[in-house]
Design a protein around this motif. Sequence first.
Motif, short mmCIF file in Angstrom:
data_model
loop_
_atom_site.label_atom_id
_atom_site.label_comp_id
_atom_site.label_asym_id
_atom_site.label_seq_id
_atom_site.Cartn_x
_atom_site.Cartn_y
_atom_site.Cartn_z
N TYR A 35 47.55 0.50 -37.58
CA TYR A 35 47.99 0.46 -36.19
C TYR A 35 46.89 -0.18 -35.37
N THR A 36 47.28 -1.11 -34.52
CA THR A 36 46.39 -1.69 -33.53
C THR A 36 47.20 -1.97 -32.28
N ASP A 37 46.60 -1.74 -31.13
CA ASP A 37 47.24 -2.01 -29.86
C ASP A 37 46.42 -3.08 -29.16
N LEU A 38 46.88 -4.30 -29.21
CA LEU A 38 46.10 -5.42 -28.69
C LEU A 38 45.94 -5.38 -27.18
N ASP A 39 46.79 -4.63 -26.48
CA ASP A 39 46.67 -4.54 -25.03
C ASP A 39 45.60 -3.56 -24.58
N HIS A 40 45.18 -2.67 -25.46
CA HIS A 40 44.20 -1.64 -25.11
C HIS A 40 43.03 -1.65 -26.09
N GLN A 41 42.28 -2.72 -26.07
CA GLN A 41 41.13 -2.86 -26.96
C GLN A 41 39.85 -2.59 -26.18
N PRO A 42 38.89 -1.86 -26.79
CA PRO A 42 37.63 -1.58 -26.10
C PRO A 42 36.70 -2.79 -26.03
N SER A 43 36.98 -3.84 -26.80
CA SER A 43 36.11 -5.00 -26.85
C SER A 43 36.95 -6.27 -26.93
N MET A 44 36.43 -7.34 -26.39
CA MET A 44 37.12 -8.62 -26.48
C MET A 44 36.78 -9.35 -27.78
N VAL A 45 35.67 -8.98 -28.40
CA VAL A 45 35.21 -9.66 -29.61
C VAL A 45 35.78 -9.01 -30.87
N ARG A 46 35.93 -7.70 -30.83
CA ARG A 46 36.41 -6.95 -32.00
C ARG A 46 37.76 -6.32 -31.72
N ILE A 47 38.56 -6.20 -32.77
CA ILE A 47 39.86 -5.53 -32.66
C ILE A 47 39.76 -4.19 -33.39
N ARG A 48 40.22 -3.14 -32.73
CA ARG A 48 40.19 -1.80 -33.32
C ARG A 48 41.47 -1.55 -34.11
N TYR A 49 41.28 -1.14 -35.35
CA TYR A 49 42.40 -0.80 -36.23
C TYR A 49 42.32 0.68 -36.60
N PHE A 50 43.46 1.33 -36.60
CA PHE A 50 43.58 2.68 -37.13
C PHE A 50 44.14 2.53 -38.54
N LEU A 51 43.40 3.02 -39.52
CA LEU A 51 43.77 2.82 -40.92
C LEU A 51 43.81 4.16 -41.65
N PRO A 52 44.73 4.30 -42.62
CA PRO A 52 44.83 5.57 -43.34
C PRO A 52 43.58 5.84 -44.18
N SER A 53 43.07 7.05 -44.07
CA SER A 53 41.84 7.42 -44.77
C SER A 53 41.98 7.34 -46.28
N ASP A 54 43.16 7.63 -46.80
CA ASP A 54 43.33 7.62 -48.25
C ASP A 54 43.32 6.21 -48.85
N LYS A 55 43.37 5.18 -48.02
CA LYS A 55 43.34 3.78 -48.49
C LYS A 55 41.99 3.12 -48.22
N ARG A 56 41.00 3.92 -47.87
CA ARG A 56 39.71 3.37 -47.46
C ARG A 56 39.06 2.49 -48.54
N GLN A 57 39.10 2.92 -49.79
CA GLN A 57 38.49 2.14 -50.87
C GLN A 57 39.16 0.77 -51.01
N LEU A 58 40.47 0.75 -50.97
CA LEU A 58 41.21 -0.51 -51.08
C LEU A 58 40.93 -1.42 -49.88
N ILE A 59 40.84 -0.84 -48.69
CA ILE A 59 40.55 -1.62 -47.49
C ILE A 59 39.14 -2.19 -47.55
N ASP A 60 38.20 -1.41 -48.07
CA ASP A 60 36.84 -1.92 -48.26
C ASP A 60 36.82 -3.11 -49.21
N GLU A 61 37.58 -3.03 -50.28
CA GLU A 61 37.67 -4.14 -51.23
C GLU A 61 38.27 -5.38 -50.59
N ILE A 62 39.28 -5.19 -49.74
CA ILE A 62 39.88 -6.32 -49.02
C ILE A 62 38.83 -7.00 -48.15
#
Length: 109
Positions: A36-63
């Motif tokens: 989940y990401t909400d592009l209209d409510h980002q704390p930074s213009m340079v980075r995008i905040r993503y909410f990601l499932p904790s149980d997929k953390r290893q796979l996301i790190d590999e990506i």
Amino acid sequence: MNNFNVKYSDHYKLYILQHHRFTFEAELTAAGIDYYTDLDHQPSMVRIRYFLPSDKRQLIDEIGITNDIRATIETVAAVDDVSIKMLRISLMVAIVVTFACILVVIFSK
């Protein structure tokens, strides 16, 4: 796939540099990982905040590693390429101005 329910399940926040957005989202979608990401409510213009499932953390790190995607978590701030370039440019301008001032003082006497 951008899924609002991820924000209300067991998740962590990951910040991705803006220019890695499309690659990161395509890789998440290809791996079948909801995010989940909400592009209209980002704390930074340079980075995008993503909410990601904790149980997929290893796979996301590999990506991230496989695709050379620079990412940070909420508690760790990273210096990105833009900041490094701006620092170098600022340093060069300061050196040139200082050198010019020294030359003006030397030749004005």
